[in-house]
Design a protein around this motif. Structure first.
Motif, PDB file in Angstrom:
ATOM      1  N   ALA A  78       0.812  -1.218   0.000  1.00  0.00           N
ATOM      2  CA  ALA A  78       0.000   0.000   0.000  1.00  0.00           C
ATOM      3  C   ALA A  78       0.842   1.263   0.000  1.00  0.00           C
ATOM      4  O   ALA A  78       0.375   2.320  -0.444  1.00  0.00           O
ATOM      5  N   MET A  79       2.057   1.188   0.494  1.00  0.00           N
ATOM      6  CA  MET A  79       2.959   2.344   0.517  1.00  0.00           C
ATOM      7  C   MET A  79       3.912   2.372  -0.674  1.00  0.00           C
ATOM      8  O   MET A  79       4.729   3.274  -0.793  1.00  0.00           O
ATOM      9  N   GLY A  80       3.814   1.360  -1.541  1.00  0.00           N
ATOM     10  CA  GLY A  80       4.719   1.287  -2.680  1.00  0.00           C
ATOM     11  C   GLY A  80       6.115   0.844  -2.304  1.00  0.00           C
ATOM     12  O   GLY A  80       7.068   1.087  -3.044  1.00  0.00           O
ATOM     13  N   ALA A  81       6.248   0.152  -1.179  1.00  0.00           N
ATOM     14  CA  ALA A  81       7.565  -0.231  -0.672  1.00  0.00           C
ATOM     15  C   ALA A  81       7.999  -1.592  -1.202  1.00  0.00           C
ATOM     16  O   ALA A  81       7.174  -2.467  -1.475  1.00  0.00           O
ATOM     17  N   THR A  82       9.289  -1.767  -1.311  1.00  0.00           N
ATOM     18  CA  THR A  82       9.893  -3.059  -1.621  1.00  0.00           C
ATOM     19  C   THR A  82      10.145  -3.793  -0.313  1.00  0.00           C
ATOM     20  O   THR A  82      10.768  -3.244   0.602  1.00  0.00           O
ATOM     21  N   LEU A 144       3.643   5.925  -1.274  1.00  0.00           N
ATOM     22  CA  LEU A 144       2.227   6.180  -1.498  1.00  0.00           C
ATOM     23  C   LEU A 144       1.564   6.475  -0.161  1.00  0.00           C
ATOM     24  O   LEU A 144       1.818   5.805   0.829  1.00  0.00           O
ATOM     25  N   ARG A 145       0.707   7.460  -0.138  1.00  0.00           N
ATOM     26  CA  ARG A 145       0.013   7.836   1.095  1.00  0.00           C
ATOM     27  C   ARG A 145      -1.479   7.976   0.825  1.00  0.00           C
ATOM     28  O   ARG A 145      -1.927   7.899  -0.317  1.00  0.00           O
ATOM     29  N   ARG A 146      -2.241   8.188   1.888  1.00  0.00           N
ATOM     30  CA  ARG A 146      -3.688   8.318   1.757  1.00  0.00           C
ATOM     31  C   ARG A 146      -4.121   9.744   1.463  1.00  0.00           C
ATOM     32  O   ARG A 146      -5.287   9.979   1.152  1.00  0.00           O
ATOM     33  N   SER A 147      -3.201  10.682   1.529  1.00  0.00           N
ATOM     34  CA  SER A 147      -3.579  12.091   1.610  1.00  0.00           C
ATOM     35  C   SER A 147      -3.400  12.901   0.331  1.00  0.00           C
ATOM     36  O   SER A 147      -3.477  14.116   0.366  1.00  0.00           O
TER      37      SER A 147
END
Length: 322
Positions: A78-82, A144-147
């Protein structure tokens, strides 16, 4: 078997605990050490699963091992993290060798699929609960964030919804179904695959994102609130799997897709011009289910454009009493 013997026998010796990219030091010391490339940030998330709340007290430990890591790793997607690694805090009522061996096997299978290393944790005695903390890396400023959702953006999801909610009566033994219906639903409940590839591809394209864990409408509400916008969901565009519809019927399947939890599919907002390059990759699913507008909150509309937003929008652990 004591705590350290348990850790060494079932977890420290497992293939997923032998280190990997980004792990400078794993199990064996007071802390693990992680290496981050220059210009990257560490993403961290923790999930706790409690027997009788998040999973049946009696269930297949191999499947539970897969599920307990998958639901935590979904937050990295969801955060686009590896993904890099994870820690495991395991509270057990007793030490059963067969249970532990199967659980460690399932955990290792999901770790392999997510390319993650077990880097530490803890064990203690008590009611069965599992806490997994996951670690990932993401280029600085690109998480990536919710805001960030903006009016004019498209509202999208990365796959069909409602399968885990539909599987629940099967998991609890309340219903039976033919294999063609049951197997896809149960597979999604016990082994949801974190959308790590999609999350990474959304970096620099999506304006907001999260993973759907408490229900589509409830989780879209988090994006709307964090971004200060309104989200409009079109019922006819919400993707539902054929297996779910065959099992529950069209109306109940849509209800599961809208308000059922445990999907672990990404919901994200996207400028219209970013859609074609993303959809053209061919390796991911992208379903447009609505749009971002000025205003606040989440509205569900039918095919005639009428507001049919339900009062109950998803799962809450601590709901205020009326």
């Amino acid at each position: 078997m004591g705590e350290f013997e348990l850790i060494n026998h079932y977890f420290a010796a497992a293939p997923c605990a032998q280190g990997g990219e980004g792990v400078a030091l794993g199990i064996g010391d007071d802390c693990a050490l992680l290496d981050l490339p220059p210009g990257e940030q560490l993403a961290v998330s923790t999930d706790t699963l409690v027997a009788g709340v998040h999973f049946p007290a009696v269930c297949d430990p191999l499947l539970l091992g897969q599920r307990s890591l998958a639901v935590a790793a979904s937050d990295l997607a969801a955060m686009g993290a590896t993904a890099i690694g994870f820690t495991l805090a395991l509270t057990l009522p007793d030490v059963g060798p067969d249970w532990l061996a199967a659980y460690a096997d399932g955990l290792g299978r999901m770790a392999h699929r997510c390319r993650m290393s077990l880097i530490g944790g803890d064990t203690t005695r008590g009611p069965l609960s599992i806490t997994v903390t996951v670690f990932g890396r993401v280029p600085a400023g690109q998480a990536l964030r919710r805001s960030g959702a903006r009016p004019g953006d498209l509202l999208c999801v990365g796959g069909s919804l409602g399968k885990a909610a539909g599987a629940l009566p099967l998991v609890l033994g309340e219903r039976e179904a033919p294999a063609a219906q049951a197997e896809p639903l149960l597979a999604h409940y016990w082994s949801p695959m974190p959308q790590l590839t999609l999350g990474a591809l959304l970096r620099g394209k999506a304006t907001a994102a999260l993973d759907i864990s408490d229900g589509l409408l409830a989780d879209c509400g988090h994006i709307a609130k964090a971004s200060g916008v309104a989200l409009e969901v079109n019922l006819a565009q919400v993707p539902v799997s054929p297996a779910l519809e065959a099992f529950l019927g069209r109306e109940a399947a849509l209800q599961a897709a809208l308000t059922g939890g445990d999907d672990y599919v990404l919901a994200f907002t996207l400028p219209p011009e970013a859609l074609a390059p993303l959809a053209g990759l061919g390796c991911i699913e992208v379903h447009i289910i609505g749009r971002v507008l000025e205003g606040q909150g989440v509205t569900l509309r039918d095919s005639q454009g009428q507001d049919i937003t339900p009062v109950q929008r998803g799962y809450q652990h601590f709901r205020e009493r009326p």
